[in-house]
Motif scaffolding. Sequence first.
Motif, PDB file in Angstrom:
ATOM      1  N   GLU A  65       0.817  -1.207   0.000  1.00  0.00           N
ATOM      2  CA  GLU A  65       0.000   0.000   0.000  1.00  0.00           C
ATOM      3  C   GLU A  65       0.855   1.262   0.000  1.00  0.00           C
ATOM      4  N   SER A  66       1.992   1.244   0.678  1.00  0.00           N
ATOM      5  CA  SER A  66       2.819   2.430   0.863  1.00  0.00           C
ATOM      6  C   SER A  66       3.804   2.605  -0.275  1.00  0.00           C
ATOM      7  N   ALA A  71       9.189   1.855  -2.789  1.00  0.00           N
ATOM      8  CA  ALA A  71      10.508   2.363  -3.168  1.00  0.00           C
ATOM      9  C   ALA A  71      11.608   1.555  -2.516  1.00  0.00           C
ATOM     10  N   ALA A  72      11.441   1.243  -1.235  1.00  0.00           N
ATOM     11  CA  ALA A  72      12.457   0.459  -0.526  1.00  0.00           C
ATOM     12  C   ALA A  72      12.585  -0.935  -1.127  1.00  0.00           C
ATOM     13  N   GLU A  73      11.460  -1.556  -1.488  1.00  0.00           N
ATOM     14  CA  GLU A  73      11.498  -2.883  -2.113  1.00  0.00           C
ATOM     15  C   GLU A  73      12.205  -2.845  -3.466  1.00  0.00           C
ATOM     16  N   ALA A 251       2.549   5.188  -8.588  1.00  0.00           N
ATOM     17  CA  ALA A 251       1.546   6.019  -7.914  1.00  0.00           C
ATOM     18  C   ALA A 251       0.501   6.532  -8.906  1.00  0.00           C
ATOM     19  N   LEU A 252       0.954   6.918 -10.096  1.00  0.00           N
ATOM     20  CA  LEU A 252       0.015   7.364 -11.118  1.00  0.00           C
ATOM     21  C   LEU A 252      -0.895   6.225 -11.573  1.00  0.00           C
ATOM     22  N   CYS A 253      -0.346   5.029 -11.689  1.00  0.00           N
ATOM     23  CA  CYS A 253      -1.170   3.880 -12.072  1.00  0.00           C
ATOM     24  C   CYS A 253      -2.257   3.625 -11.040  1.00  0.00           C
ATOM     25  N   ARG A 254      -1.884   3.656  -9.752  1.00  0.00           N
ATOM     26  CA  ARG A 254      -2.918   3.452  -8.724  1.00  0.00           C
ATOM     27  C   ARG A 254      -3.956   4.567  -8.775  1.00  0.00           C
ATOM     28  N   GLY A 324      -2.632   9.690  -0.154  1.00  0.00           N
ATOM     29  CA  GLY A 324      -1.477  10.407   0.377  1.00  0.00           C
ATOM     30  C   GLY A 324      -0.342  10.558  -0.610  1.00  0.00           C
ATOM     31  N   ASP A 325      -0.635  10.370  -1.904  1.00  0.00           N
ATOM     32  CA  ASP A 325       0.412  10.367  -2.933  1.00  0.00           C
ATOM     33  C   ASP A 325       0.482  11.665  -3.733  1.00  0.00           C
ATOM     34  N   LEU A 326      -0.336  12.659  -3.416  1.00  0.00           N
ATOM     35  CA  LEU A 326      -0.384  13.851  -4.257  1.00  0.00           C
ATOM     36  C   LEU A 326       0.953  14.576  -4.293  1.00  0.00           C
TER      37      LEU A 326
END
Length: 371
Positions: A65-66, A71-73, A251-254, A324-326
Amino acid sequence: MRTVGVEEELLLVDGSTGVAMALAPHVLRPFGDEVGDDDDGEEVGGSVVAELQREQIETDTPPLESMAELAAELRSWRRTADLAARAAGARVAALAIAPLPVQPTTAPNARYEQMVERFGMSASDLLICGQHVHVQVDSADEAVAVLDRIRVWLPTLLAISANSPFAHGRDTSYASYRARALTRWPLSGPTDLYGSAQAYEQMIADALATEVLLDDGMLYFDARASRRFPTVEVRAADICQDVSDAVLIAALCRGLVETAARDWTAGHPAPPAPTRMLRLASWQASRHGLEENLLDPDSHRPRPAGEVLAALVAHVRPALEDSGDLDLVRDGLAHVTERGTGARLQRDTLERNGDLAEVVAAAARRTAGQE
């Protein structure tokens, strides 16, 4: 919140000469998976596997979700893949096409060998790397409703991610030559409107009835409903050199999937864009990336790239605010616009050094987070 997982196809390259190396079987030995398949297996993320050619491998993340965790993965799996490549005498590079000449070597996999036998040079000479984003959906009906509503925005994602200007030792004049190379497959690129899950399944049945395709894994569209997972798989983007760009695309895809699902639930119809216009939009995005006009998703007329990006953010803003991705998306788009796409990074490196080997070496360093 919808989960997101990312698959990244990475080149194996000689760190000094920049030439792609057919070392996938050696690189994959520590992972116990020397073969691979488009839709084989049931693992949900967190692996390194083979791809069509021995000069490439694929990593994938678990569904998350985050975006910070994603990014860390991505960074972790890139480091893991690069360490394995180094042990085999190579590096991994997030380049969507090998810049230097290479004769690809098909991976030792029965399905891939069938593909080469059926499609000849279309398969045997194809060495491209994309970023595939899986976004969770709740049903087959929702998946198809999403596909119908995001299709007009996928050329914009391609433009943002464009990262394949060089091929066969030459400048192709494209920002994403990978997108052009994909058109050699019988079914690829933008899709028609489906209208229902039943119509989507009928499309697959009709395609397979032609006996042209080997299986439904060969639907190489810009987006499709996954046959393995409850997701929509967005496949339009080039692999990104910088992890932050990859996370921006995710993030844009989601945001697009969530917005499309809300519009469907509210009874808003899908944009009735003709597929031929989307093909033109995809060509324009692959030719220029963000450096010239894009085609407006509504009018299908040329419009400054910055204005199309602003329209994309406005379209998905409520979904981005809720996730929370804006700020991540705004900052990411500002960074790409100012710095340039991966294609611009490659061309700038060549202009400074005059050597495609250094283009590859710089991409390998950026892939591993070393610059």
